[in-house]
Design a protein around this motif. Structure first.
Motif, short mmCIF file in Angstrom:
data_model
loop_
_atom_site.label_atom_id
_atom_site.label_comp_id
_atom_site.label_asym_id
_atom_site.label_seq_id
_atom_site.Cartn_x
_atom_site.Cartn_y
_atom_site.Cartn_z
N TYR A 1 -51.49 -5.16 -16.71
CA TYR A 1 -51.81 -6.04 -17.58
C TYR A 1 -50.77 -6.83 -18.46
CZ TYR A 1 -56.80 -4.61 -17.15
OH TYR A 1 -58.00 -4.18 -16.63
N LEU A 2 -49.67 -5.89 -18.98
CA LEU A 2 -48.40 -6.63 -19.18
C LEU A 2 -47.84 -7.52 -18.36
CD1 LEU A 2 -46.62 -3.43 -21.06
CD2 LEU A 2 -47.60 -5.55 -22.20
N TYR A 3 -47.89 -7.29 -16.98
CA TYR A 3 -47.27 -8.10 -16.25
C TYR A 3 -47.95 -9.51 -16.08
CZ TYR A 3 -45.77 -10.38 -11.76
OH TYR A 3 -45.28 -11.47 -10.96
N GLN A 4 -49.44 -9.48 -16.12
CA GLN A 4 -50.36 -10.54 -15.99
C GLN A 4 -49.92 -11.21 -17.17
OE1 GLN A 4 -51.93 -11.06 -13.22
NE2 GLN A 4 -53.08 -12.98 -13.65
N TRP A 5 -49.82 -10.84 -18.60
CA TRP A 5 -49.76 -11.40 -19.68
C TRP A 5 -48.43 -12.04 -19.94
CZ3 TRP A 5 -52.13 -6.82 -22.66
CH2 TRP A 5 -53.36 -6.61 -22.35
N LEU A 6 -47.43 -11.44 -19.41
CA LEU A 6 -45.94 -12.02 -19.76
C LEU A 6 -45.27 -12.65 -18.81
CD1 LEU A 6 -44.81 -8.67 -21.53
CD2 LEU A 6 -45.60 -10.62 -22.75
N ASN A 7 -45.77 -12.81 -17.30
CA ASN A 7 -44.98 -13.20 -16.24
C ASN A 7 -44.81 -14.68 -16.61
OD1 ASN A 7 -44.26 -13.35 -13.61
ND2 ASN A 7 -45.89 -14.69 -13.10
N GLU A 8 -45.64 -15.56 -17.38
CA GLU A 8 -45.96 -16.78 -17.46
C GLU A 8 -44.48 -17.10 -18.47
OE1 GLU A 8 -48.88 -18.64 -20.01
OE2 GLU A 8 -49.83 -16.91 -19.47
N TYR A 9 -43.99 -16.20 -19.41
CA TYR A 9 -43.31 -16.52 -20.23
C TYR A 9 -41.69 -16.24 -19.70
CZ TYR A 9 -46.97 -16.47 -23.78
OH TYR A 9 -48.10 -16.76 -24.39
N GLY A 10 -41.55 -16.08 -18.59
CA GLY A 10 -40.11 -16.08 -17.72
C GLY A 10 -39.56 -14.89 -17.95
N PHE A 11 -40.28 -13.61 -18.34
CA PHE A 11 -39.62 -12.03 -18.16
C PHE A 11 -39.42 -11.90 -16.63
CE2 PHE A 11 -41.58 -12.24 -22.45
CZ PHE A 11 -40.42 -11.78 -23.30
N SER A 12 -38.40 -10.99 -16.44
CA SER A 12 -38.09 -10.49 -15.02
C SER A 12 -37.52 -9.07 -15.18
CB SER A 12 -37.11 -11.40 -14.26
OG SER A 12 -35.83 -11.25 -15.09
N ALA A 13 -37.38 -8.38 -16.08
CA ALA A 13 -36.88 -7.26 -16.35
C ALA A 13 -37.99 -6.08 -16.66
CB ALA A 13 -35.83 -7.17 -17.51
N TRP A 14 -38.87 -6.01 -15.52
CA TRP A 14 -40.16 -5.38 -15.98
C TRP A 14 -40.03 -3.87 -16.45
CZ3 TRP A 14 -43.60 -8.46 -17.08
CH2 TRP A 14 -43.62 -9.69 -16.61
N ASP A 15 -38.94 -3.19 -15.66
CA ASP A 15 -38.80 -2.01 -15.95
C ASP A 15 -38.33 -1.66 -17.51
OD1 ASP A 15 -39.61 -0.76 -13.50
OD2 ASP A 15 -37.26 -0.96 -12.74
N ASP A 16 -37.50 -2.49 -17.76
CA ASP A 16 -37.22 -2.54 -19.51
C ASP A 16 -38.36 -2.94 -20.23
OD1 ASP A 16 -34.67 -1.91 -18.64
OD2 ASP A 16 -33.98 -4.23 -18.67
N ILE A 17 -39.38 -3.75 -19.88
CA ILE A 17 -40.36 -4.18 -20.56
C ILE A 17 -41.52 -2.89 -20.70
CG2 ILE A 17 -42.63 -5.40 -20.77
CD1 ILE A 17 -41.01 -7.70 -19.91
N TYR A 18 -41.68 -2.08 -19.58
CA TYR A 18 -42.57 -1.08 -19.47
C TYR A 18 -41.95 0.07 -20.37
CZ TYR A 18 -44.38 -3.58 -15.67
OH TYR A 18 -45.09 -4.45 -14.84
N ASP A 19 -40.59 0.35 -20.32
CA ASP A 19 -40.02 1.44 -21.30
C ASP A 19 -40.07 0.91 -22.74
OD1 ASP A 19 -39.05 2.73 -19.04
OD2 ASP A 19 -36.85 1.63 -18.95
N LEU A 20 -40.32 -0.39 -23.18
CA LEU A 20 -40.42 -0.70 -24.45
C LEU A 20 -41.73 0.15 -25.18
CD1 LEU A 20 -39.70 -4.41 -25.04
CD2 LEU A 20 -38.33 -2.51 -25.85
N VAL A 21 -42.74 0.22 -24.26
CA VAL A 21 -43.98 0.82 -24.76
C VAL A 21 -43.70 2.37 -25.42
CG1 VAL A 21 -46.41 1.59 -24.04
CG2 VAL A 21 -45.42 -0.46 -23.10
N ASP A 22 -42.82 2.97 -24.98
CA ASP A 22 -42.72 4.44 -25.40
C ASP A 22 -41.19 4.39 -26.11
OD1 ASP A 22 -44.93 5.64 -24.80
OD2 ASP A 22 -44.66 5.70 -22.92
N GLY A 23 -40.74 3.26 -26.29
CA GLY A 23 -39.10 3.04 -26.46
C GLY A 23 -39.21 3.19 -28.14
#
Length: 436
Positions: A262-284
């Motif tokens: 879901y995060l990928y689907q929502w954020l893809n249009e905003y130009g993000f590419s560092a997906w592992d870093d984004i997923y780590d934010l959830v518990d960061g």
């Protein structure tokens, strides 16, 4: 093929009936067959041909071929020529990307100025397969596997249901003449490598591979629609809009079994590419953030906050007065009056001085800024979208300065001049502006 095409138009593109259509025509077999089919059905059509000047005399032979065909068949014709190599070098683009940008900018200009309703291109099923394999080889999400859309706004692709072999057979059966592009025989480009080396093997393994692929892609498109529907419903439970920010509730998000999707689907249009870093934010840790070219994703306690990335010193401005010859802060710019135009580049532009209002203002770019890139007469573009198209990094974007006249952008300094201030036949005073 003609009857299949007629049925296809009636079923899927009936809105084209009675419209003024502009057909992108290279002179190759695909586009010549497309013109033939629409001409036989008595549609109101015109031909648009681009000469990219990339193949020497061959490019001009293609132009002459299309021109003679249009005259013989009394079809309105629009021709243009581009110095594609120079444009690609000036703006640091690949030749293919440069040609695409020039081509579609011109097409949209014709739609607006000549009052045509749609632009039609001759992409077919084999093009779709090649695009799929290119995206697959580079690593892509579901979006990259759903293929070339049959309609994208004003761009229509009516031949996607036909294979290259069907199109070529129809051309031979009906004695349609066409031009062969010699560059198609080269394996210089990835698409040609796939076309010449990989696709024949797939078709050898399964003679009906293209048909099977089209069915698979239809299933993928249906799956994508389901994903989008589910994404919208879950988004309403997890996300909340606050001014120019979006807050994602992590407590709600982490209840989802596939929250990363879901995060990928929502954020893809905003130009993000560092997906592992984004997923780590959830518990960061709170305070950590990930950037795209235009946006920031911040971990703030139980929320992920998406917001535009603001530039530092956004309100900093410098004034340039009439007859001032140079500026040394924040950039080294020189201003000189000249009698003619020499080489235009990223660092040198020529403007019509009579169109300027002084003092000029040199400032940072701001969210909401828009301009008319040179070559796109009458068509504005957001500066943020321009940055995205040219893949500027956050640091590069922060170092960009804008030269303005009466709140209108004259130059994204070092990147692109504005169409509205360029010189023309009526220009009396030419001002040369150079970035040292």
């Amino acid at each position: 093929m003609q009857q299949k095409f007629e049925n296809h138009i009636a079923k899927n593109f009936s809105f084209l009936i009675g419209k003024n259509l502009l057909l992108a025509t290279s002179g190759g077999v695909d586009s010549m067959v497309m013109v033939n089919l629409f001409h036989k059905l008595s549609f109101e059509i015109a031909i648009a041909h681009c000469n990219f000047q990339l193949r020497g005399l061959e490019s001009f032979a293609d132009q002459n071929f299309v021109q003679n065909f249009a005259e013989t068949n009394e079809i309105p014709l629009f021709l243009t020529q581009f110095d594609t190599k120079a444009f690609a070098d000036d703006y640091k683009l690949s030749t293919q990307v440069a040609a695409r940008e020039l081509r579609y900018n011109w097409f949209y200009e014709l739609l607006e100025t000549k009052k045509y309703d749609y632009i039609l291109t001759a992409h077919h099923a084999d093009d779709n397969l090649e695009t799929f394999l290119i995206n697959l080889s580079r690593g892509t999400g579901l979006d990259g596997l759903t293929g070339i859309p049959a309609q994208n706004g004003k761009v229509i692709r009516p031949l996607l249901i036909f294979s290259r072999s069907e199109i070529e057979q129809y051309a031979m059966d009906t004695s349609i003449e066409w031009r062969e592009d010699s560059s198609n025989a080269s394996d210089k480009y990835l698409r040609n490598k796939i076309r010449h080396n990989l696709v024949p093997i797939l078709k050898e393994l399964n003679p009906d591979f293209l048909t099977s692929f089209c069915k698979t892609q239809a299933h993928l498109q249906e799956s994508q629609e389901m994903v989008e529907d589910a994404s919208i419903m879950v988004y309403q439970q997890v996300a909340k809009q606050e001014d120019d920010q979006i807050h994602f509730d992590l407590n709600q998000l982490k209840k989802l079994p596939n929250y990363k999707s879901y995060l990928y689907q929502w954020l893809n249009e905003y130009g993000f590419s560092a997906w592992d870093d984004i997923y780590d934010l959830v518990d960061g840790q709170s305070g950590k953030q990930v950037f795209s070219s235009e946006f920031r994703l911040l971990k703030n306690r139980d929320f992920l906050i998406l917001s535009p990335e603001n530039l530092e010193d956004e309100d900093e401005e410098y004034y340039i007065f009439k007859d001032q010859k140079e500026v040394n802060i924040p950039l080294n710019l020189s201003f000189s009056k000249v009698s003619d135009i020499s080489l235009v580049s990223n660092t040198t532009i020529f403007v019509d001085e009579d169109k300027l209002w002084f003092p000029l203002v040199l400032r940072r770019w701001r969210q909401g800024d828009s301009f008319q890139p040179i070559g796109m007469e009458g068509k504005s573009k957001k500066v943020s979208k321009f940055f995205k198209d040219h893949k500027l990094s956050l640091i590069e974007k922060e170092n960009v300065w804008i030269l303005c006249s009466d709140n209108q952008i004259v130059w994204i300094v070092g990147l692109r001049q504005d169409e509205r201030f360029k010189t023309g036949n009526r220009t009396k005073k030419i001002l040369k502006i150079q970035l040292e």
